[in-house]
Scaffold this active site. Structure first.
Site, mmCIF file in Angstrom:
data_model
loop_
_atom_site.group_PDB
_atom_site.id
_atom_site.type_symbol
_atom_site.label_atom_id
_atom_site.label_comp_id
_atom_site.label_asym_id
_atom_site.label_seq_id
_atom_site.Cartn_x
_atom_site.Cartn_y
_atom_site.Cartn_z
ATOM 1 C CE LYS A 149 -3.185 2.672 2.824
ATOM 2 N NZ LYS A 149 -4.042 2.809 4.110
ATOM 3 C CG ASP A 154 -5.479 8.063 4.599
ATOM 4 O OD1 ASP A 154 -5.795 7.075 5.353
ATOM 5 O OD2 ASP A 154 -6.259 8.729 4.151
ATOM 6 C CE LYS A 161 -6.372 8.686 7.962
ATOM 7 N NZ LYS A 161 -7.144 7.625 8.636
ATOM 8 C CG ASP A 173 -1.777 5.193 5.051
ATOM 9 O OD1 ASP A 173 -3.021 5.607 4.438
ATOM 10 O OD2 ASP A 173 -1.896 4.327 5.762
ATOM 11 C CG ASP A 233 -9.617 7.619 6.734
ATOM 12 O OD1 ASP A 233 -9.749 7.663 7.825
ATOM 13 O OD2 ASP A 233 -8.672 7.536 5.918
ATOM 14 C CD GLU A 235 -6.706 5.771 2.239
ATOM 15 O OE1 GLU A 235 -7.561 5.701 3.096
ATOM 16 O OE2 GLU A 235 -5.513 5.230 2.591
ATOM 17 N NE ARG A 237 -10.819 -0.884 3.440
ATOM 18 C CZ ARG A 237 -11.315 -1.286 4.715
ATOM 19 N NH1 ARG A 237 -12.506 -1.752 4.474
ATOM 20 N NH2 ARG A 237 -10.968 -0.841 5.833
#
Ligand code: TOD
Ligand code: ZN
Ligand code: ZN
Length: 382
Positions: A149, A154, A161, A173, A233, A235, A237
């Site tokens: 990933k 993020d 967030k 992230d 959020d 995101e 996946r």
């Protein structure tokens, strides 16, 4: 002096060297100590007469991979952008003779990567889809894909967030892609026999601008499945959906993905143990073995089929976020929709282990480089 009767193998001496080197790791690139020359130069083992000609070369190569991963994770989001990630990946390819392919947004569009591009379009920075290939000399007995990933930041997107969700930490992230690129560097140097290994990162940022994806949008991934984005959020996946489809199309024998995917796994297992899921018992056992050798702790989590209910959408084939309960498990179940079933697969959620605030001899930046050693050990064990 160590009581040498405790050290009775070349392996343990190498483990000692590795721990010493990684504990002395420093990263002052972003402060006034940047020119400090106080770095560990040499470790000398005395009176090892009974162990002649030990090589530390492979240990050094693994440490270089871990150190690269730490530098990638620790770099601020205005430094490690998708573009910079692609440059670092190209440098690994150049240094170690790997093939490198960087797909631009247009190339990803041509491949129908509607999930990955939906996340990327909220940022003014171009996404970079990175694909490195390491091919051993001679006959190939196994083809492997390692997917990381690669969210260089993020924000959460419109599901921003807020509160205690530590948005200021979200440079980390891309910890999964750091592990994959660190492994690429180490394995590129070690050059394992009989293997073709693909290192894949769909790198981008999750940001808010006029084109950013709306909560509620429906997108189509490159395997044709549609996804209702009920939480922007979640995101990671979405980017992995297209990265896993791309990996699956290479027809590998096995895929392992690593991601800082869910806070739920941090709540479940904390910062010293990563959770992993697998659809294949042999792969799961091999990973557990590699983990016990590397010292990076893994705990197997269930692919609880009954929780797929939570991903049902009224409008699309699925939605990207299920209930909070079992959040790390529904994330794994979501990923399982994006590669051919006969491929052996494991997903490792390193949201808890990729960063540490405990200065356990790790450089003050906190990045652990978690995952590199286990991936390399898993490959070495083949
Ligand atoms: C989630 C599905 C993904 C998100 C994750 C992320 C959470 C955070 C910290 C526990 C939440 O309730 O906001 C959770 C639970 C601790 N958030 C997540 O897990 C939206 O952090 O952003 N992935 O990309
Ligand atoms: Zn997120
Ligand atoms: Zn994320």
């Amino acid at each position: 002096m160590l009581p040498w009767e405790l050290i009775n193998s070349k392996l343990e001496i190498n483990q000692l060297a590795e721990s010493a080197r990684l504990s002395a790791f420093k990263d002052n690139r972003f402060n006034k100590k940047r020119d400090e020359k106080k770095v560990l130069k040499e470790i000398e083992f005395l009176n090892l007469k009974e162990f002649e000609n030990i090589s530390f070369e492979e240990t050094a190569q693994i440490c270089e991979g871990v150190e690269l991963a730490r530098r990638l994770v620790a770099a601020p989001p205005n430094s490690l952008t998708p573009q910079e990630m692609s440059i670092q990946a190209s440098q690994i390819a150049k240094d170690h003779g790997l093939e490198v392919k960087i797909l631009e947004a247009k190339d990803c569009e041509d491949l129908g990567m509607g999930a990955y591009l939906a996340v990327a379009k909220g940022s003014d920075l171009d996404p970079k889809f990175i694909h490195l290939t390491l091919k051993s000399e001679g006959p190939i007995k196994e083809k492997i894909a390692l997917v990381g990933k690669g969210l260089t930041f993020d924000s959460g997107g419109y599901n921003l967030k807020v509160g205690a969700s530590q948005i200021e930490m979200m440079k980390y992230d891309m910890g999964g892609s750091a592990a994959v690129l660190g492994a690429a560097k180490a394995l590129g140097a070690i050059k394992p026999k009989g293997l073709e290994i693909h290192f894949i990162v769909a790198s981008c940022e999750n940001m808010i601008n006029g084109s950013a994806v709306h909560p509620g949008d429906v997108v189509k991934a490159s395997n044709g499945k549609t996804i209702e984005i009920n939480n922007t959020d979640a995101e990671g996946r979405l980017t992995l959906a297209d990265a896993l489809t791309y990996a699956s199309n290479l027809k590998p024998d096995a895929i392992i993905d690593l991601a800082t995917l869910t806070g739920a796994i941090v709540v479940a297992l904390g910062n010293d143990v990563a959770g992993f899921w697998s659809n294949n018992d042999n792969l799961a056992n091999d990973l557990k073995a590699a983990s016990s050798q590397s010292g990076e702790e893994l705990w197997q989590m269930p692919l609880q089929k009954s929780y797929k209910e939570g991903l049902k959408s009224h409008i699309a084939d699925m939605k990207n976020t299920g209930p909070r309960a079992g959040g790390s498990i529904t994330a794994a179940l979501f990923l399982e929709e994006f590669f051919d079933k006969e491929i052996k697969w494991a997903h490792i959620d390193i949201a808890g282990t990729c960063w540490t605030d405990k200065n356990k001899g790790i450089n003050p930046s906190g990045a652990t480089g978690f995952g590199v050693k286990t991936l390399v050990q898993w490959i070495k064990n083949k």
